[in-house]
Motif scaffolding. Sequence first.
Motif, PDB file in Angstrom:
ATOM      1  N   LYS A  15       0.838  -1.200   0.000  1.00 29.21           N
ATOM      2  CA  LYS A  15       0.000   0.000   0.000  1.00 29.21           C
ATOM      3  C   LYS A  15       0.876   1.254   0.000  1.00 29.21           C
ATOM      4  N   GLN A  17       0.442   5.473   0.442  1.00 27.87           N
ATOM      5  CA  GLN A  17      -0.448   6.609   0.723  1.00 27.87           C
ATOM      6  C   GLN A  17      -0.098   7.752  -0.239  1.00 27.87           C
ATOM      7  N   ASP A 254      -1.747  -0.858  -3.965  1.00 28.28           N
ATOM      8  CA  ASP A 254      -2.976  -0.163  -3.590  1.00 28.28           C
ATOM      9  C   ASP A 254      -2.597   1.279  -3.308  1.00 28.28           C
ATOM     10  N   LEU A 256      -3.595   4.424  -1.824  1.00 30.12           N
ATOM     11  CA  LEU A 256      -4.605   4.907  -0.891  1.00 30.12           C
ATOM     12  C   LEU A 256      -4.829   6.402  -1.073  1.00 30.12           C
ATOM     13  N   GLY A 257      -6.087   6.766  -1.186  1.00 29.50           N
ATOM     14  CA  GLY A 257      -6.431   8.182  -1.333  1.00 29.50           C
ATOM     15  C   GLY A 257      -6.443   8.649  -2.776  1.00 29.50           C
ATOM     16  N   ARG A 259      -7.475   9.318  -6.608  1.00 31.81           N
ATOM     17  CA  ARG A 259      -8.814   9.480  -7.212  1.00 31.81           C
ATOM     18  C   ARG A 259      -8.777   9.067  -8.670  1.00 31.81           C
ATOM     19  N   THR A 280     -11.006   1.127  -5.832  1.00 32.63           N
ATOM     20  CA  THR A 280     -11.278   0.401  -4.598  1.00 32.63           C
ATOM     21  C   THR A 280     -11.995   1.356  -3.646  1.00 32.63           C
ATOM     22  N   SER A 281     -12.375   0.846  -2.464  1.00 29.51           N
ATOM     23  CA  SER A 281     -13.120   1.714  -1.547  1.00 29.51           C
ATOM     24  C   SER A 281     -12.235   2.851  -1.039  1.00 29.51           C
ATOM     25  N   ASP A 282     -10.911   2.644  -1.020  1.00 27.52           N
ATOM     26  CA  ASP A 282     -10.042   3.715  -0.508  1.00 27.52           C
ATOM     27  C   ASP A 282      -9.002   4.194  -1.514  1.00 27.52           C
ATOM     28  N   GLY A 283      -9.208   3.958  -2.800  1.00 28.53           N
ATOM     29  CA  GLY A 283      -8.253   4.465  -3.788  1.00 28.53           C
ATOM     30  C   GLY A 283      -8.268   3.679  -5.078  1.00 28.53           C
TER      31      GLY A 283
END
Length: 422
Positions: A15, A17, A254, A256-257, A259, A280-283
Motif C-alpha cells: 500500500k 499513501q 494499492d 490509498l487516497g 482518485r 477500490t473503496s479507498d483508492g
Amino acid sequence: MDVFDITGGNRLRGKVQIGGSKNAALPIMAASLLLEGETILHNVPDLQDVRLMADLLGRLGVNVKRIEPNILRLRVEDESNCHAEYELVSQMRASVCVMGPLLGKRRTARVSMPGGCAIGVRPIDLHIHGCQALGADYDLVNGDVLLKAKKLVGGDIFLGGPFGSSVTATENILMAAVLSEGTTTIECAACEPEVADLANFLIACGARISGHGTPRITVEGVESLHGVEYHVIPDRIEAGTFMVAAALTNGELDLLGARIDHLVAVTDALKRIGVHVRRTSDGINVAAARRIEPLEITTQPYPGFPTDLQAQIMVLLALADGNSILTEKIYPDRFLHVMELNRMGAQIRKEGPTVIIEGVKRLVGAPVMASDLRASAALVLGGLIAKGTTKVQRVYHIDRGYEKIEEKLQAVGADIRRSKGA
Ligand code: EPU
C-alpha cells in the motif's frame, strides 16, 4: 547533492499513501493573499516547492506556519510588499501564482518574469493578457512584470494560447477576478482538477464562481473573502507515477487516497497496455500485465493524457512488446529523459515533438542525470526495473514534487537508497 542508488528487479507490492497535490497546494497557498483572517490547509505535501512558496508568501506579508507535517496555517499580516523577486521566482516558476491575488487584493503586482526552464520556453503572455482584460496597466520594469489597477472590472476573457488552455494563467485570472467588480467569464479555461480545487477553495472563502472544471468559468466579484479550513486534493501525478511503478515491476499496489476520476486518461492508457486498474473503496488498485502492449499516446490538456506523466509512461512503453509512439502536445521539448533512458538500453528516437519507442526486453542500470522533476521520476522508474544498479544524480529535482519517494518505494519492496553525492 543527493543521489539515489537503485538496484532493479524487485516486485513492488503493498500500500502507498498518496499525498496532497503539489500543483493544487501552490496556487491555494498563493490565494491566501486574498483573504481576511486565518486559513488552515490540510493535506499539503512537505516538498521543496511548498517551502519556496511559503518563503515567498512570508516576504509578501503572510505568516505561514507548518503546524503539523501536512497542515499549514496562513494569515496575512502586512500588505505593503507586492514584489515577487527574481531570486525566488527563478527557483520556482509556480511563484507566478502570486500575480493574480496580489493584483486582485493590493491592486499592484510586481513579479519577476520567469525565464525558460528544462521543459521548454514557458511564456506568461496569457497571464498578462488576462490581467489587462480586467483593467490592469502592464509594464516591464527591469525584468519584472508590473501590473497596476485603480479598480478591476470583470469582462469576457479568452485564455486560449497556441498550446490550448493554461493552468496557472486560469488560476491567476480566477484569483484576480474574485474581488473585481461585476462578472468575469473566462473562456478556454483550463479544466485540470487543480484549477477546480482552487475554485472550490475560493468558494469556501466566500467567492462566487461557477463552471470550474469546464472551459467556461464565471466569476461574480465579491467585496471580501474570509479564511477557511480546507483539504487539498490528492496528487494525481504522484498516483500516476506509482501506477506505472506497479505495472513496470510486475507488481501490485494499492494507492490509498488516489482518485481514479482524476486519472481517466491514464487508466485508459494503462488498460490498453494490458495493466489491470480498478477503483477500490479507498483508492486505486493496480496490478501488472504479463505482457506490455505497445501504444500510441498524445499528451493533452485535461482530461487528456497529462504531460506530467509523459516521461513515466515512456519507461513502460520502452519495455513493450512492439513499437509505440508518444507525442508531446503541451511542451514539445520535454524530452530530456530520452537520452538518459537510451543510456539504460532503451531504444527511443525523437522526431520533433514525437518519440518512436522500439520496445526492448530489458533495461540495464547506469549512472544517469535528473534534469527536471518528472524526467527524474522516469529515471527512478527505469532504475526499479533495470538489471544492476542505477545511480540517479541531482535528485533535488525529484524532491520538488514527490514527498519521501524513496521511503514510499522502500516500503513496498524497492531497493533504493539515498546518499550524499560528490
Ligand atoms: N503557455 C503560453 N502562454 C502562457 C502560458 C502558457 O503559451 O501565458 C503555453 C505553455 O508554454 C504550454 C501550454 O501553454 O505550452 C500549457 O502550459 P500551462 O500554462 O498550462 O503550464 P503551467 O501553468 O506553467 C502547470 C503545472 C505544470 C504542468 C502544466 C501543464 C503548476 C504549478 N504547474 O504549469 O506542472 O506541466 O501546468 O499541465 O501547476 C510539474 O508539476 O512537473 C509541472 C511542470
